[in-house]
Scaffold this active site. Structure first.
Site, mmCIF file in Angstrom:
data_model
loop_
_atom_site.group_PDB
_atom_site.id
_atom_site.type_symbol
_atom_site.label_atom_id
_atom_site.label_comp_id
_atom_site.label_asym_id
_atom_site.label_seq_id
_atom_site.Cartn_x
_atom_site.Cartn_y
_atom_site.Cartn_z
ATOM 1 C CE LYS A 197 73.193 -7.492 -52.300
ATOM 2 N NZ LYS A 197 71.950 -6.769 -52.493
ATOM 3 C CG HIS A 324 67.434 -7.001 -58.825
ATOM 4 N ND1 HIS A 324 66.525 -8.031 -58.809
ATOM 5 C CD2 HIS A 324 68.000 -6.987 -57.605
ATOM 6 C CE1 HIS A 324 66.533 -8.614 -57.620
ATOM 7 N NE2 HIS A 324 67.423 -7.994 -56.870
HETATM 8 O O1 LIG Z 1 70.430 -6.071 -55.622
HETATM 9 C C1 LIG Z 1 69.826 -6.634 -54.728
HETATM 10 O O2 LIG Z 1 69.303 -5.967 -53.881
HETATM 11 C C2 LIG Z 1 69.769 -8.090 -54.723
HETATM 12 O O3 LIG Z 1 70.352 -8.678 -55.554
HETATM 13 C C3 LIG Z 1 69.053 -8.851 -53.742
HETATM 14 C C4 LIG Z 1 69.535 -10.276 -53.724
HETATM 15 O O4 LIG Z 1 68.562 -11.081 -53.188
HETATM 16 C C5 LIG Z 1 70.854 -10.456 -53.006
HETATM 17 O O5 LIG Z 1 70.989 -9.553 -51.984
HETATM 18 C C6 LIG Z 1 71.024 -11.821 -52.465
HETATM 19 O O6 LIG Z 1 70.713 -12.754 -53.214
HETATM 20 O O7 LIG Z 1 71.495 -11.962 -51.364
HETATM 21 MG MG LIG Z 2 69.979 -4.077 -54.765
#
Ligand SMILES: O=C([O-])C(=O)C[C@H](O)[C@@H](O)C(=O)[O-]
Ligand SMILES: [Mg+2]
Length: 426
Positions: A197, A324
């Protein structure tokens, strides 16, 4: 065929570690909604979705309307949409919202996300009634286990207050920390694909961490997802630096037009869970070749059959499909695994947040072996609700005023001037 006798909707708060993203940091506790559909024969079907107030209020309003209905799913989304028009939603606009980094927040997506929990619960109940696993009700599995990827986060060791949950994973704020986290994910769960991330630090730092991952796991797929944090120019710089390193680059920039421009100028496949998050976003994105991989998510795409529909649309246009994940528990992991098992062209390891959760509402939480979750062949989703834990997590919800996911507010506890960034951030 038996009918639905009762529906129970229970809000809970679950612990969440201090995972960092573009919008801030995860709160110590985050809401989820647990749905139970009980048949006249006493079979119980389970579903799970977001717990933020708008979703919860809609689920609570809709649930009782199913009493006396058959175990059918085809009319669910229109019925939930009609109910939403009656109960309304607090904040619906077209900007990227903090509570999930999953594209624009629309009424349709709220309805889909709630409808999906009832759809999953009805399939689970139907499976118990018929003695069939959910994957069989969806047409049958094409694999016996579903592969997941390690979802790596920059993170703090702890939340700011001493009495807040501490999962013991420690901090990861540099390439060494990210690689150490990935090694633990690989050894504890057997994951062999890695997603970092991004959007947390300036791109050069994230490029360095991504390269470090690729060096630590030669030949294994690595992905980077900054949640649309970069301009087109920055995206192209990062793409050039990571060509040959990444399996795919996820949402480098915001909006279909920007994604299309990046896609035209890089050989890296672009993936998304932000610019294609609903069927009405597909024509423009596929027509402009903005994305090469769509990350499905049964929650906001509207359920398990909608996920199969999305897979068929992607197949038609030669676009890949992956999956996702937001913070979720074992009910959603079971649903993800059953539907993923039925999708023939699923070539990418699916995302899951589940390893970050220290609590679950099912009696036998899933285990990962070789990065995979076995597809259950027992009736329904193959899981059972742990009522004691559900009651405990519901009591936590009752005793707290946390009613929505708000990563920016959680960040402000440490950086009082923090605001969610304007796009592009870099
Ligand atoms: O693939 C993504 O963009 C995510 O999984 C969004 C999520 O909400 C993730 O960024 C998080 O939980 O911080
Ligand atoms: Mg994403």
């Amino acid at each position: 065929m038996t009918r639905i006798a009762e529906v129970r909707v229970t809000p809970i708060l679950i612990s969440d570690p201090p995972l960092l993203n573009l919008q801030g940091v995860h709160q110590p506790y985050t809401p989820r909604t647990i749905v139970e559909v009980v048949t006249e024969n006493g079979a119980v079907g389970l579903g799970e979705t977001y717990g933020d107030t708008d979703y919860l209020r809609l689920a609570e309003a809709f649930g009782p309307r199913l009493a006396g209905a058959g175990l059918t799913v085809n009319g669910l989304l229109p019925a939930v949409t009609e109910c939403l028009a009656e109960v309304g939603a607090e904040r619906v606009d077209n900007t990227v919202q903090a509570e999930g980094l999953r594209g624009s927040r629309t009424m349709a997506k709220i309805a889909s996300s709630v409808s999906s929990a009832f759809e999953v619960a009805i399939y689970d109940a139907l499976g118990h009634e018929l003695g069939a696993p959910v994957h069989a009700l969806l047409g049958g599995k094409v694999r016996d286990a579903v592969e997941y990827s390690a979802y790596l986060f920059y993170r703090w060791a702890e939340h700011p207050e001493p009495d807040e949950p501490n999962d013991g994973w420690g901090a990861a704020l540099d390439p060494e920390g990210v690689v150490a986290q990935a090694k633990r994910m690989a050894s504890d769960y057997g994951f062999s694909s890695f997603k970092l991330k991004g959007g947390v630090f300036e791109p050069a730092r994230e490029i360095a961490a991504t390269r470090a991952l690729a060096e630590a796991f030669p030949g294994q797929p690595v992905r980077l997802d900054p949640n649309g944090a970069w301009s087109v120019a920055t995206s192209l710089e990062v793409a050039a630096a990571l060509e040959g390193v990444l399996e795919y680059l996820e949402d480098p920039t915001t909006g279909t037009a920007n994604m299309a421009e990046v896609a035209r100028k890089t050989s890296l496949p672009l993936a998304t869970n932000m610019c294609v998050t609903a069927f009405d976003e597909v024509p423009e994105a596929f027509g402009s070749r903005a994305v090469q991989v769509v990350l499905s998510d049964h929650h906001y795409w509207g359920g398990l059959r909608a996920t199969q529909d999305l897979a068929a649309v992607c197949r038609t246009f030669g676009v890949g499909i992956s999956m996702h994940s937001n913070t979720h528990l074992g009910i959603s992991l079971a649903a993800m695994t059953h539907v993923a098992a039925t999708i023939p062209g699923l070539r990418y390891a699916c995302d899951t947040h589940r390893p970050w959760q220290t609590e679950d509402v099912i009696t036998q939480p899933h285990t990962f072996s070789g990065g995979k979750v076995a597809v259950s062949d027992t009736p329904g989703l193959g899981i059972e609700l742990d009522r004691e834990v559900l009651a405990k997590l519901h009591d936590r919800w009752l005793g707290s005023d946390v009613r929505r996911r708000d990563d920016a507010a959680a960040m402000r506890r440490v950086q009082p001037d923090f605001t969610a960034p304007m796009f592009p951030r870099w």
